[in-house]
Design a protein around this motif. Structure first.
Motif, PDB file in Angstrom:
ATOM      1  N   PRO A  72      34.401  58.105  50.115  1.00 40.49           N
ATOM      2  CA  PRO A  72      33.925  56.907  50.804  1.00 40.49           C
ATOM      3  C   PRO A  72      34.508  56.764  52.210  1.00 40.49           C
ATOM      4  O   PRO A  72      33.783  56.412  53.150  1.00 40.49           O
ATOM      5  N   PHE A  73      35.781  57.051  52.352  1.00 40.54           N
ATOM      6  CA  PHE A  73      36.384  56.957  53.690  1.00 40.54           C
ATOM      7  C   PHE A  73      35.752  57.970  54.635  1.00 40.54           C
ATOM      8  O   PHE A  73      35.451  57.667  55.793  1.00 40.54           O
ATOM      9  N   GLY A 160      25.802  43.914  61.624  1.00 40.75           N
ATOM     10  CA  GLY A 160      26.915  44.271  60.763  1.00 40.75           C
ATOM     11  C   GLY A 160      26.453  45.189  59.643  1.00 40.75           C
ATOM     12  O   GLY A 160      25.444  44.919  58.990  1.00 40.75           O
ATOM     13  N   HIS A 161      27.176  46.258  59.435  1.00 39.54           N
ATOM     14  CA  HIS A 161      26.861  47.232  58.391  1.00 39.54           C
ATOM     15  C   HIS A 161      27.983  47.182  57.353  1.00 39.54           C
ATOM     16  O   HIS A 161      29.068  47.737  57.583  1.00 39.54           O
ATOM     17  N   TRP A 162      27.730  46.526  56.234  1.00 41.58           N
ATOM     18  CA  TRP A 162      28.754  46.332  55.201  1.00 41.58           C
ATOM     19  C   TRP A 162      28.782  47.530  54.259  1.00 41.58           C
ATOM     20  O   TRP A 162      27.739  48.094  53.922  1.00 41.58           O
ATOM     21  N   GLY A 168      31.290  54.352  48.400  1.00 41.28           N
ATOM     22  CA  GLY A 168      30.710  54.999  49.569  1.00 41.28           C
ATOM     23  C   GLY A 168      29.280  54.577  49.833  1.00 41.28           C
ATOM     24  O   GLY A 168      28.574  55.233  50.601  1.00 41.28           O
ATOM     25  N   GLU A 169      28.855  53.482  49.220  1.00 38.53           N
ATOM     26  CA  GLU A 169      27.477  53.027  49.356  1.00 38.53           C
ATOM     27  C   GLU A 169      27.375  51.863  50.337  1.00 38.53           C
ATOM     28  O   GLU A 169      28.303  51.062  50.490  1.00 38.53           O
ATOM     29  N   ASP A 170      26.219  51.763  50.984  1.00 33.35           N
ATOM     30  CA  ASP A 170      25.937  50.629  51.852  1.00 33.35           C
ATOM     31  C   ASP A 170      25.681  49.395  50.999  1.00 33.35           C
ATOM     32  O   ASP A 170      24.998  49.462  49.978  1.00 33.35           O
ATOM     33  N   ILE A 171      26.214  48.278  51.446  1.00 35.73           N
ATOM     34  CA  ILE A 171      26.003  47.012  50.749  1.00 35.73           C
ATOM     35  C   ILE A 171      24.828  46.263  51.360  1.00 35.73           C
ATOM     36  O   ILE A 171      24.042  45.636  50.658  1.00 35.73           O
ATOM     37  N   GLY A 172      24.687  46.327  52.670  1.00 36.29           N
ATOM     38  CA  GLY A 172      23.604  45.634  53.356  1.00 36.29           C
ATOM     39  C   GLY A 172      23.969  45.391  54.799  1.00 36.29           C
ATOM     40  O   GLY A 172      25.080  45.677  55.244  1.00 36.29           O
ATOM     41  N   THR A 173      23.027  44.869  55.560  1.00 39.45           N
ATOM     42  CA  THR A 173      23.258  44.577  56.974  1.00 39.45           C
ATOM     43  C   THR A 173      23.120  43.083  57.220  1.00 39.45           C
ATOM     44  O   THR A 173      22.437  42.364  56.481  1.00 39.45           O
ATOM     45  N   ILE A 193      36.690  45.673  51.228  1.00 35.55           N
ATOM     46  CA  ILE A 193      35.353  45.913  51.747  1.00 35.55           C
ATOM     47  C   ILE A 193      35.500  46.233  53.230  1.00 35.55           C
ATOM     48  O   ILE A 193      36.475  45.824  53.869  1.00 35.55           O
ATOM     49  N   ALA A 194      34.555  46.977  53.795  1.00 34.59           N
ATOM     50  CA  ALA A 194      34.622  47.345  55.209  1.00 34.59           C
ATOM     51  C   ALA A 194      33.297  47.042  55.879  1.00 34.59           C
ATOM     52  O   ALA A 194      32.244  46.951  55.237  1.00 34.59           O
ATOM     53  N   VAL A 195      33.346  46.899  57.208  1.00 38.28           N
ATOM     54  CA  VAL A 195      32.142  46.621  57.988  1.00 38.28           C
ATOM     55  C   VAL A 195      32.314  47.182  59.385  1.00 38.28           C
ATOM     56  O   VAL A 195      33.424  47.223  59.919  1.00 38.28           O
ATOM     57  N   TYR A 196      31.215  47.600  59.995  1.00 33.49           N
ATOM     58  CA  TYR A 196      31.232  47.895  61.433  1.00 33.49           C
ATOM     59  C   TYR A 196      30.043  47.219  62.077  1.00 33.49           C
ATOM     60  O   TYR A 196      28.957  47.134  61.507  1.00 33.49           O
TER      61      TYR A 196
END
Length: 199
Positions: A72-73, A160-162, A168-173, A193-196
């Motif tokens: 995931p990282f 935002g990309h959560w 390692g999966e996308d949660i949503g934008t 949780i992480a976001v960019y």
């Protein structure tokens, strides 16, 4: 200026320095690899040159099959064109202040033409190897708001990309507005949780 602090004196190298080998002293108390997970994610938000690296591949990582923790990282970082931006540590906060401690670490990058990239990691304080070893259970959190600085246009849309740091999966934008800072609703999460954000 980069330096290494010893018990006797401070050594100044005057160049980027990478220090590796980290651990908790008794990795066998952390068979789930929580310290490995946190040791991968935390250095990024301190503008580290790389992740913390374990020495104990043969006696800890391999016997407990902790290799999936790395993926995931790796997926998350592969989406960040780190070399294209000038980076600084940012100041994200989480509200409302819950009875537990939710921490947020962040960094903000400025690219050519003022393009912004803001990256944040949100972590429940319960998610440490010692707490997990002691049987502490992290609960699920919802209804929290992330606030962080954005030094781009005085007003502008950010996406935002959560990201799920464990699968390692996308949660949503999400779509948020920058007015010197941006505020975003954190998706329901447990542990971290992480976001960019892209401008």
């Amino acid at each position: 200026m980069y330096f290494f602090q010893t018990s006797k004196k401070q050594i100044t190298y005057k160049k980027p320095t990478y220090m590796a080998e980290f651990g908790i002293g008794d990795e066998n108390n952390d068979k789930a690899g929580v310290s490995l997970h946190n040791g991968l994610w935390a250095p990024l938000f301190a503008l580290g040159a790389g992740t913390s690296m374990s020495w104990w591949w043969d006696s800890w990582v391999d016997p407990n099959n902790l290799y999936p923790i790395f993926k995931p990282f790796s997926v998350f970082v592969s989406r960040l064109p780190l070399a294209d931006y000038t980076w600084n540590v940012s100041d994200p906060t989480v509200s409302p202040a819950p009875p537990y401690n939710i921490r947020a670490w962040g960094m903000a990058g400025v690219g050519q033409g003022g393009q912004q990239l803001i990256v944040t990691w949100v972590q429940d304080d319960c998610f440490t190897w010692a707490n997990q070893h002691s049987g502490v259970k992290c609960t699920s959190h919802s209804g929290l708001t992330l606030t962080t600085s954005c030094s781009g246009p005085s007003s502008g849309n950010y996406t935002g990309h959560w990201f799920n740091t464990h699968t390692g999966e996308d949660i949503g934008t999400t779509s948020v507005m920058c007015t010197g800072h941006l505020q975003d609703q954190i998706p329901t999460f447990s542990q971290d949780i992480a976001v960019y954000y892209t401008s």
